[in-house]
Design an enzyme around this catalytic site. Structure first.
Site, PDB file in Angstrom:
ATOM      1  CG  ASP A 138      -2.294   0.654   0.861  1.00 39.55           C
ATOM      2  OD1 ASP A 138      -2.267   1.833   0.467  1.00 39.55           O
ATOM      3  OD2 ASP A 138      -3.344   0.004   0.970  1.00 39.55           O
ATOM      4  CG  HIS A 209      -4.483   1.983  -2.104  1.00 38.08           C
ATOM      5  ND1 HIS A 209      -4.524   2.570  -0.870  1.00 38.08           N
ATOM      6  CD2 HIS A 209      -5.743   2.058  -2.590  1.00 38.08           C
ATOM      7  CE1 HIS A 209      -5.774   2.979  -0.616  1.00 38.08           C
ATOM      8  NE2 HIS A 209      -6.533   2.682  -1.645  1.00 38.08           N
ATOM      9  CD  GLU A 276     -10.139   3.838  -1.230  1.00 35.97           C
ATOM     10  OE1 GLU A 276     -11.006   4.360  -0.517  1.00 35.97           O
ATOM     11  OE2 GLU A 276      -9.079   3.371  -0.755  1.00 35.97           O
TER      12      GLU A 276
HETATM   13  C1  ACM Z   1     -10.955  -0.637   0.298  1.00 40.26           C
HETATM   14  O1  ACM Z   1     -11.476  -0.602   1.410  1.00 40.26           O
HETATM   15  N1  ACM Z   1     -10.349   0.420  -0.179  1.00 40.26           N
HETATM   16  C2  ACM Z   1     -11.015  -1.819  -0.513  1.00 40.26           C
END
Ligand code: ACM
Length: 507
Positions: A138, A209, A276
């Protein structure tokens, strides 16, 4: 008097055959392929126990049931044999509702040492959960050693400090934080899990991420619009616009990462994230815009979809299957890919109706980083309140799919623990338990409609037996009466959302 049977998760059928007595010690096992693959029949008599499973996995789950009948010694690392165990004579016939009964551990936001991960494998197995999804990469850390790209862990696994909680102005823990698993550590985790019929699903999150990777190799980022050489492993939380560049070099780089991932993780599914991914940099980047034109794509969503499809084909050609967060549906998804639905039921319904396999883990229900009670005493309260009862009443099959052929596309369900506010094993235990126990029953047992579920009966079994099992296992769960004094975190603010109505009521 026969001892009480307080099994969790509740089995399909329990038939007392009369009486009880000291456990004879002998356990005979066998496989009967006419049973469901993970199903089993456990028979306890004065002679001992017999476990017949549909496969060895079924035998293993039957052993977990027998373990609960054998009392607390079976949950300690060594028996203390205070008194001989009296077992009820009975037959248990059982099989799981779902094939994918998962738990996601985010080891990127806070690194969890290998021993703690192995312990979680044991805790999952004790609750008949069979998938450990490791969120390995991440913005805040890269946790898997990749031999050909050493900087991913030399640089990407470490950050100089860490934001504490979600308050403004930001508070910092000024200690450096980090860590990673070597390839052999991960092979050990995979092998240990396999011995307990738990599959480890690795997640390499892209194209969002990914700031830890960009910090290690700045050429992975959109260097035509930001100074990626100046980026560091992220030290705070929340949305992040620094995403991977949609270039061939990036595709090749991550193929290299995934080649090593495939060598370590033999399971069918590889998780590539997909959640995201902010598109601002792609909108501004001449390189990304040229790519959109060259590929004849409509927009930046198409670009994300093109990247995901690339890895879908790449994994399929190697005999594996891609799974990703429900954003991977945006812009269209290749046929064999599976979807992990984290936003309401919406993505899960769309994916199932489009013929994709789905794992349901909506944040509105089963995100275990979210706070578990109202009240000022909860440590760093984040998200929506999901009480033990809320989790017990979570229904993985979206109402719109119930009773339709699409329901069979829901291959399972998962509870997820993100670790922005869970910085060590104690905090992980506190957020996870006892709610994971309720979740295990949801994933395994054939429970009725959420409104009709016997939560009082579940609580009774928890109080009569299961909290004591967790104590014997050494789990630092949240007590029903609230946090113990040392489990509170006064002075570190969280960030709560308004309480939503339950997903299964609103869908
Ligand atoms: C997530 O909670 N961004 C998958």
């Amino acid at each position: 008097m026969a001892p009480e049977v307080n099994l969790i998760p509740a089995p399909r059928r329990i038939e007392p055959t009369g009486g009880s007595g000291p456990f004879a010690g002998e356990v005979r096992t066998g496989v009967d392929p006419s049973l469901a693959p993970e199903g089993y029949r456990l028979t306890v008599t004065a002679d001992g126990a017999e476990i017949v499973g549909g496969t060895e996995a079924g035998v293993f789950w039957g052993r977990q049931t027998l373990r609960q009948l054998l009392g607390l010694d079976a949950f300690r690392r060594a028996p203390i044999e205070r008194e001989p165990v009296t077992v009820p004579y009975l037959i248990v016939e059982d099989a799981p509702r779902f094939g994918w009964r998962g738990f996601m551990l985010d080891v990127a936001r806070h690194f969890l040492p290998k021993d703690d991960v192995l312990r979680y494998v044991d805790l999952l197995a004790a609750h008949k959960l069979n998938v450990l999804h490791l969120h390995l990469t991440d913005d805040q850390g890269w946790r898997i050693e990749i031999a050909r790209y050493p900087r991913l862990t030399e640089v990407g696994a470490w950050r100089p400090r860490t934001r504490m909680g979600w308050g403004e102005p930001a508070m910092w823990d000024e200690r450096p934080h980090g860590g990673f698993y070597t390839r052999d550590d991960l092979r050990e985790i995979v092998a240990y899990a396999a011995g307990r019929h738990v599959t480890v699903v690795p997640e390499i999150d892209l194209p969002g991420h990914a700031q830890a990777a960009i910090a290690a190799y700045p050429e992975l980022g959109n260097s035509d619009v930001v100074d990626t050489a100046a980026l560091e492993v992220k030290t705070d939380w929340g949305f992040n616009r620094n995403v991977l560049a949609p270039t061939d070099a990036v595709l090749r780089f991550y193929e290299g990462v995934l080649e090593e991932v495939l060598e370590i993780f033999p399971g069918p599914f590889v998780h590539i994230g997909g959640d995201e991914c902010f598109k601002d940099q792609w909108r501004a980047s001449p390189t990304a815009q040229a790519r959109i034109r060259d590929l004849g794509l409509k927009d930046e969503d198409g670009l994300q979809s093109w990247m995901i499809r690339h890895y879908d084909h790449w994994l399929t050609a190697r005999g594996r299957r891609l799974i990703g967060w429900d954003e991977i549906l945006e812009g269209g998804l290749a046929e064999g890919a599976a979807v992990m639905c984290w936003r309401w039921y919406t993505g899960g319904v769309a994916a199932a109706e489009a013929g994709h396999d789905v794992v349901m883990c909506p944040q509105q229900e089963v995100y275990l980083d979210h706070v578990q009670a109202d009240g000022a005493e909860e440590p760093v309260p984040f998200g929506w309140v999901h009480t033990l009862e809320d989790v017990y009443r979570f229904e993985p099959i979206p109402p719109r799919l119930a009773g339709t052929p699409h329901a069979a596309r829901v291959i399972g369900t998962q509870a997820n623990l993100w670790t922005e506010v869970a910085e060590d094993r104690g905090r992980v235990d506190y957020q996870t338990f006892p709610r994971l126990v309720a979740f295990a029953e949801v994933a395994w047992s054939e429970l009725p409609h959420p409104d009709e579920r016997d939560f009082a009966g579940f609580e009774r079994r928890m109080n009569a037996a299961h909290y004591a099992r967790l104590d014997a296992l050494g789990v630092a769960y949240r007590p029903p009466t609230g946090p113990r004094p040392w489990q509170r975190r006064p002075g570190v603010p969280g960030r709560m959302h308004d309480r939503p109505r339950r997903t299964w009521r609103t869908a």
